[in-house]
Write a protein that holds these residues in place. Structure first.
Motif: not given
Length: 198
Positions: A84-85, A146-148
Motif C-alpha cells: 500500500t502507499s 491501497s493506503r496505510h
C-alpha cells in the motif's frame, strides 16, 4: 696435481673457532628471547608494577545542549516493502496535520509550502490542526486496501497517536509511526528502507 694443505697440525685436541662461539651464543640468546615472548603472551593480565589505582574525583558530564535541528526528510514512498502507499500525518503537541505529495490542496490547509526544487518544505501553520472527526472524514476518502497511515510524531505529540491509531483501525487502515524532531518536514522523491507499517 695435488694441492698442498697448509695449516696447523692437529694434535688431537678439539679446537673451537671464534665463529662457532658466536653461533652458540646467538642460538642461546634466540631461545631466551622466544621464551620471554611466550611467557609475556601467556600472561597478558599481569601487571609489572601493581599499585592501587588512585581514586579520581568524579567528573561532571558536559552540559547537554540541543543543537538546531533541520527539518526531517521523509522520502516518498515511506515504506517501500508495503503493498500500500502511505498517507502521512505530522503529530505535534498542538494536534494532527495530514500531508501528502499527491494531495497538496489538503496539505496546504495545514502547512505553508516552500518549493525547494526537487523537494517540498512543509512548515506547520500555528493553530491549524485536524479534529478526530475531520481525520475520520479524510481517511474515508481513501481506500484502506491501497493506503496505510504513517505518522511522524514529535516528543510532545505522543498523546495524540493513540487516538489516531484507534481511528485508523476503526476505518480499516494499517498504521505505523516514526519519531520526529523539529517542526518542519521536507518531502522528496526516493525511498526509505525498513517497514514502519504495523
Amino acid at each position: 696435481m695435488a694441492v698442498k694443505q697448509r695449516g696447523r697440525r692437529r694434535s688431537g685436541a678439539a679446537e673451537l673457532s671464534f665463529d662457532s662461539l658466536i653461533d652458540v651464543f646467538m642460538n642461546v640468546l634466540g631461545v631466551l628471547m622466544i621464551t620471554a615472548v611466550v611467557l609475556a603472551l601467556a600472561a597478558p593480565g599481569r601487571v609489572s608494577n601493581p599499585q592501587a589505582p588512585t581514586p579520581q574525583p568524579p567528573v561532571a558530564p558536559p552540559p547537554i545542549t540541543q543543537p538546531e535541528r533541520p527539518a526531517a526528510r521523509l522520502s516518498l514512498p515511506q515504506v517501500q516493502e508495503a503493498a500500500t502507499s502511505p498517507l502521512y500525518l505530522l503529530i505535534t503537541g498542538d494536534g494532527i496535520r495530514p500531508f501528502s505529495g499527491d494531495d497538496l490542496e489538503t496539505t496546504g490547509r495545514f502547512f505553508s509550502l516552500t518549493d525547494l526544487g526537487s523537494s517540498l518544505q512543509l512548515d506547520p501553520i500555528a493553530g491549524r490542526v485536524m479534529s478526530a472527526e475531520e481525520l475520520r472524514s479524510w481517511l474515508r476518502q481513501h481506500d484502506p486496501g491501497s493506503r496505510h497511515l504513517s505518522a511522524a510524531i514529535t516528543p510532545d505529540g505522543t498523546g495524540y497517536y493513540k487516538e489516531v491509531r484507534t481511528i485508523a483501525a476503526e476505518e480499516g487502515f494499517r498504521s505505523g509511526w516514526l519519531a520526529h524532531e523539529g517542526d518542519g518536514v521536507v518531502l522528496s522523491s526516493g525511498g526509505r528502507t525498513g517497514s514502519l507499517v504495523q
